[in-house]
Design a protein around this motif. Structure first.
Motif, PDB file in Angstrom:
ATOM      1  N   ALA A  56       3.847   7.306  11.807  1.00 19.22           N
ATOM      2  CA  ALA A  56       3.082   7.439  10.555  1.00 19.22           C
ATOM      3  C   ALA A  56       3.228   8.866  10.027  1.00 19.22           C
ATOM      4  N   THR A  57       2.919   9.039   8.771  1.00 19.84           N
ATOM      5  CA  THR A  57       2.859  10.390   8.192  1.00 19.84           C
ATOM      6  C   THR A  57       1.398  10.682   7.843  1.00 19.84           C
ATOM      7  N   GLY A  58       1.176  11.667   6.978  1.00 21.74           N
ATOM      8  CA  GLY A  58      -0.206  12.008   6.604  1.00 21.74           C
ATOM      9  C   GLY A  58      -0.759  13.053   7.551  1.00 21.74           C
ATOM     10  N   SER A  59      -2.025  13.407   7.340  1.00 18.36           N
ATOM     11  CA  SER A  59      -2.593  14.491   8.146  1.00 18.36           C
ATOM     12  C   SER A  59      -2.905  14.033   9.579  1.00 18.36           C
ATOM     13  N   SER A  60      -3.171  12.739   9.767  1.00 18.66           N
ATOM     14  CA  SER A  60      -3.653  12.287  11.081  1.00 18.66           C
ATOM     15  C   SER A  60      -2.707  12.596  12.247  1.00 18.66           C
ATOM     16  N   PRO A  61      -1.387  12.345  12.118  1.00 15.17           N
ATOM     17  CA  PRO A  61      -0.550  12.534  13.309  1.00 15.17           C
ATOM     18  C   PRO A  61       0.009  13.948  13.487  1.00 15.17           C
ATOM     19  N   LEU A  87       6.505   3.940   9.060  1.00 15.87           N
ATOM     20  CA  LEU A  87       5.739   2.888   8.392  1.00 15.87           C
ATOM     21  C   LEU A  87       6.082   2.716   6.923  1.00 15.87           C
ATOM     22  N   ASP A  88       6.289   3.847   6.233  1.00 16.63           N
ATOM     23  CA  ASP A  88       6.327   3.718   4.777  1.00 16.63           C
ATOM     24  C   ASP A  88       6.997   4.904   4.101  1.00 16.63           C
ATOM     25  N   GLU A  89       7.204   4.750   2.826  1.00 13.81           N
ATOM     26  CA  GLU A  89       7.747   5.813   1.977  1.00 13.81           C
ATOM     27  C   GLU A  89       7.327   5.511   0.539  1.00 13.81           C
ATOM     28  N   LEU A 154      -0.887   4.867  13.875  1.00 10.19           N
ATOM     29  CA  LEU A 154      -1.435   4.589  12.543  1.00 10.19           C
ATOM     30  C   LEU A 154      -2.495   5.621  12.176  1.00 10.19           C
ATOM     31  N   GLY A 155      -2.570   5.914  10.882  1.00 11.58           N
ATOM     32  CA  GLY A 155      -3.749   6.585  10.339  1.00 11.58           C
ATOM     33  C   GLY A 155      -4.499   5.521   9.556  1.00 11.58           C
ATOM     34  N   ILE A 156      -5.638   5.871   9.020  1.00 13.63           N
ATOM     35  CA  ILE A 156      -6.357   4.906   8.179  1.00 13.63           C
ATOM     36  C   ILE A 156      -6.706   5.591   6.861  1.00 13.63           C
ATOM     37  N   GLY A 160      -9.083   1.778   3.620  1.00 14.59           N
ATOM     38  CA  GLY A 160      -8.947   0.883   4.774  1.00 14.59           C
ATOM     39  C   GLY A 160      -7.504   0.466   4.970  1.00 14.59           C
ATOM     40  N   HIS A 161      -6.590   1.120   4.240  1.00 18.97           N
ATOM     41  CA  HIS A 161      -5.186   0.728   4.416  1.00 18.97           C
ATOM     42  C   HIS A 161      -4.635   1.228   5.738  1.00 18.97           C
ATOM     43  N   ILE A 162      -3.684   0.443   6.274  1.00 17.78           N
ATOM     44  CA  ILE A 162      -2.840   0.923   7.372  1.00 17.78           C
ATOM     45  C   ILE A 162      -1.422   0.792   6.858  1.00 17.78           C
ATOM     46  N   GLY A 163      -0.558   1.761   7.168  1.00 14.67           N
ATOM     47  CA  GLY A 163       0.667   1.847   6.381  1.00 14.67           C
ATOM     48  C   GLY A 163       0.192   1.976   4.938  1.00 14.67           C
ATOM     49  N   PHE A 164       0.907   1.386   4.017  1.00 20.24           N
ATOM     50  CA  PHE A 164       0.375   1.347   2.649  1.00 20.24           C
ATOM     51  C   PHE A 164      -0.069  -0.069   2.301  1.00 20.24           C
ATOM     52  N   HIS A 224     -14.698  12.340   6.553  1.00 22.95           N
ATOM     53  CA  HIS A 224     -14.300  11.547   5.383  1.00 22.95           C
ATOM     54  C   HIS A 224     -13.755  10.178   5.807  1.00 22.95           C
ATOM     55  N   LYS A 225     -13.513  10.004   7.112  1.00 21.27           N
ATOM     56  CA  LYS A 225     -13.033   8.703   7.598  1.00 21.27           C
ATOM     57  C   LYS A 225     -14.172   7.863   8.201  1.00 21.27           C
ATOM     58  N   ALA A 226     -15.368   8.441   8.286  1.00 18.85           N
ATOM     59  CA  ALA A 226     -16.442   7.790   9.050  1.00 18.85           C
ATOM     60  C   ALA A 226     -16.809   6.415   8.482  1.00 18.85           C
TER      61      ALA A 226
HETATM   62  C1  F6R Z   1       1.188   7.220   6.387  1.00 19.52           C
HETATM   63  C2  F6R Z   1       0.448   5.998   6.135  1.00 19.52           C
HETATM   64  C3  F6R Z   1      -0.972   6.001   5.702  1.00 19.52           C
HETATM   65  C4  F6R Z   1      -1.813   7.111   6.331  1.00 19.52           C
HETATM   66  C5  F6R Z   1      -3.254   7.040   5.798  1.00 19.52           C
HETATM   67  C6  F6R Z   1      -4.098   8.167   6.330  1.00 19.52           C
HETATM   68  O1  F6R Z   1       2.482   6.947   6.856  1.00 19.52           O
HETATM   69  O2  F6R Z   1       1.004   4.960   6.245  1.00 19.52           O
HETATM   70  O3  F6R Z   1      -1.539   4.758   6.027  1.00 19.52           O
HETATM   71  O4  F6R Z   1      -1.798   6.977   7.710  1.00 19.52           O
HETATM   72  O5  F6R Z   1      -3.234   7.124   4.407  1.00 19.52           O
HETATM   73  O6  F6R Z   1      -3.642   9.379   5.830  1.00 19.52           O
HETATM   74  P1  F6R Z   1      -4.146  10.765   6.464  1.00 19.52           P
HETATM   75  O7  F6R Z   1      -3.670  10.749   7.870  1.00 19.52           O
HETATM   76  O8  F6R Z   1      -3.445  11.811   5.655  1.00 19.52           O
HETATM   77  O9  F6R Z   1      -5.603  10.781   6.330  1.00 19.52           O
END
Ligand code: F6R
Length: 641
Positions: A56-61, A87-89, A154-156, A160-164, A224-226
């Protein structure tokens, strides 16, 4: 597919339908997760097999990748047997663009480890529209041909999306082109400069593709994810919250920090799911909850209120409701003080701050140049008025949050003033031309050149100085720290470094403060506030042996996102209507942030409006608990090491 026994066992302690492992902070959880992945990679190596990772991308990993890189560099972890599928682009997206997930993955992982580039797969955001469908089918098949994903990260998203896979995604969806939700696009603005630049679509692996993975880790860091995490793990399975489909997976774990778990029943209202180990803090949390739930002031709560709301344990332990009520009422009462620096010559045994020394040395740390007045402007004004020796330290330059037109305006001002007064010279004219050309030609996605960043930083300095002077500080008590981690010219920052901590230490050594105020956004996992706080924690650790440190108290205020909950507050400083007006004026000094600054986030209110509504809400909460009625209140929590 559903592992009913495991889930059932788990439900005895909570309402969670997915096992949730709670970590003290994102780093601890990320390190553990990275090490589990490393173990799996090594295990497969021993067996001479490949391992397929879903990334996954985003801040979580980010911290997971950082630890994997460290394990590669320092502990010889090889990625030669790793095959990866992202997961996505975004779509459309050129792979070489700074915002692409290709760029992200290279920056955080692939450029630093020995993975074979042939084994890397990331959905191609540059595929022509006509080919997208066939391309997605091929991507899906490629995963299957590699034997499926062994470990999926995965991030969330806040939707509530996983991936996009946004709300409405169906359970067996495969890799496909999707439309991004408005909230997701707004959250992505931080990487794109402007909302219009954020793509409307993305290619994403489907829910069905994700569910085929043999094991899944869902990460959630920060408050912010709670809310969404609670819905994902406790709520009913529904396409409106795509992450709820994970409840059907036999081998999924959530890794979350305590801030992201704030809304889980076992954390928020543990008395509703089982026996509690009562301590004073938990009793306070329960009483505040009960008072707000029943709509009764604390002192009017009855034994029946307690027993009807699963709190009869408490009335048994304390004999009756009256004893608990008075105890918690007093505790909250004692948090209120108009003397944030301590009240001279007063009995301080029930006050949040010490009476002595009457005149304290104080440092207010402000992550951005306006957090001081936004988050604690009323207290700032009081501290100065009450004669304390107050310093303010702006931790970062805040230069990315200034509009280009403001930079242009100031550069023109300098040039025109210099020309009009005959002090213009060649150097100034060259800089002027360079700045004007660069701003005129700037593509929206480009970083500013150094000269422009400097100007933007100076604009914010001027505003901060005006705000601090308005609060009554002399210029030699206003410090600009320009912490280096911030200076990337874009929203993604560098990790904290030794220099960042050293700068904080030097100021602390110089001032030897009795009180430090800092933005305590423990919940903000990677943002500027968290790094600024980590630097302060680092300085406290390194300076702990100094004699003056034993008198140094750290008070945390909350930044722009949300306030401490009432039971967490240890000092509540009332603000009168007039003081609130003055606080507003101090915030108004930050002209570049008025109306709509760059990166305003998902909140449409201006900063002064957010601040006032929040401070009024704290006062309203105190009042509804049966305490005194004030116009507004600023809240703090003391951090004890
Ligand atoms: C990223 C992805 C998204 C992120 C989600 C959380 O590849 O598929 O589902 O995991 O948007 O994003 P962050 O981690 O930036 O809070």
């Amino acid at each position: 597919m559903h592992n009913a026994t495991a889930t059932l066992k788990y439900q005895l302690k909570s309402l969670e339908k997915i096992p949730v492992k709670i970590w003290d902070d994102p780093k601890a959880g990320s390190l553990h997760l990275a090490r589990s992945i490393a173990l799996a990679i090594r295990q497969k190596q021993q067996d001479g097999e490949k391992i397929v990772l879903g990334l996954a991308t985003g801040s979580s990993p980010i911290q997971v990748y950082a630890e994997l890189v460290r394990l590669h560099k320092e502990e010889g972890l090889s990625f030669r047997n790793v095959v990866s599928f992202n997961l996505d682009e975004y779509y459309p997206m050129q792979p070489e663009a700074q915002q692409s997930y290709v760029h992200f993955m290279k920056e955080y992982l692939f450029d630093h480890v020995d993975i074979d580039p042939k084994n890397i797969h990331i959905p191609d955001g540059a595929v022509p529209m006509d080919d997208v469908e066939a391309y997605c089918e091929r991507y899906e098949k490629m995963i299957d041909d590699h034997g499926g994903i062994d470990i999926q990260l995965l991030g969330i998203g806040r939707t509530g999306h996983i991936g996009f896979n946004e709300p409405g995604s169906w359970e067996d969806s495969k890799t496909r082109l999707v439309r991004l939700d408005g909230i997701t696009r707004r959250d992505a603005v931080k990487d794109f400069n402007r909302e219009e630049e954020v793509p409307y679509r993305a290619i994403t692996m489907g829910i069905g593709s994700i569910m085929k993975a043999r094991s899944i880790y869902l990460m959630a860091w920060g408050s912010h994810k709670a809310q969404i995490l609670n819905e994902a793990v406790e709520g009913p399975i529904t396409p409106s919250v795509p992450a709820t489909f994970l409840q059907k997976h036999p081998n999924v774990k959530v890794y979350a920090d305590i801030a992201a778990c704030e809304e889980l029943t076992r954390i928020k209202t543990p008395w509703l799911v089982g026996m509690c180990n009562w301590n004073e803090d938990l009793v306070c949390k329960a009483v505040v909850w009960l008072s707000l739930k029943t709509g009764k002031p604390i002192l009017k709560l009855t034994d029946e209120d307690y027993s009807e709301n699963q709190l009869s344990d408490l009335t048994i332990e304390y004999d009756d409701a009256y004893n608990i009520n008075i105890r918690i009422f007093n505790r909250l009462q004692h948090t209120i003080t108009g003397w944030p620096g301590g009240k001279p010559n007063a009995d301080d045994s029930h006050r949040p701050e010490r009476a002595k020394p009457a005149k304290k040395r104080v440092i207010i740390f402000s992550p951005h140049p306006d957090d001081d007045v936004i988050s604690m402007g009323g207290t700032f004004l009081r501290l100065v008025e009450q004669g304390h020796d107050v310093h303010v330290a702006y931790q970062t330059s805040g230069n990315i949050a200034v509009h280009d037109h403001d930079a242009m305006r100031f550069m023109e001002f300098v040039q025109e003033y210099a020309a009009a007064t005959g002090i213009a010279n060649d150097t100034l004219s060259t800089v002027y031309q360079k700045v004007m050309d660069s701003l005129a030609q700037k593509q929206t996605k480009e970083n500013d050149i150094d000269e422009v960043r400097k100007i933007k930083g100076f604009i914010r300095r001027g505003e901060a100085r005006a705000g601090a002077r308005f609060c009554g500080l002399p210029d030699d008590h206003i410090h600009f720290l320009d912490m280096p981690f911030y200076e990337t010219g874009r929203t993604r920052k560098k990790p904290i470094g030794e220099d960042d901590v050293r700068i904080i230490m030097e100021l602390m050594e110089k001032v030897k403060p009795h009180q430090i105020y800092a933005a305590g956004d423990l919940a903000d996992p990677h943002g500027t506030h968290r790094v600024c706080l980590d630097a302060i924690f680092g300085a406290f650790r390194q300076l702990q042996e100094r004699a003056w440190m034993k008198d140094c108290w750290l008070w945390l205020y909350r930044g722009a996102w949300h306030e401490w909950s009432v039971d967490e507050i240890e000092m509540a400083v009332p603000i009168s209507p007039k003081q609130l007006e003055r606080k507003r004026k101090a915030i108004f000094m930050h002209q570049s942030q008025k109306d709509k600054p760059p990166f305003p986030g998902s909140d449409d209110r201006e900063f002064w409006q957010r601040a006032e509504q929040r401070n009024r809400e704290t006062a309203r909460l105190y009042r509804s608990l049966g305490l005194a009625e004030y116009e507004a209140m600023e809240a703090f929590r003391r951090w004890k090491f």
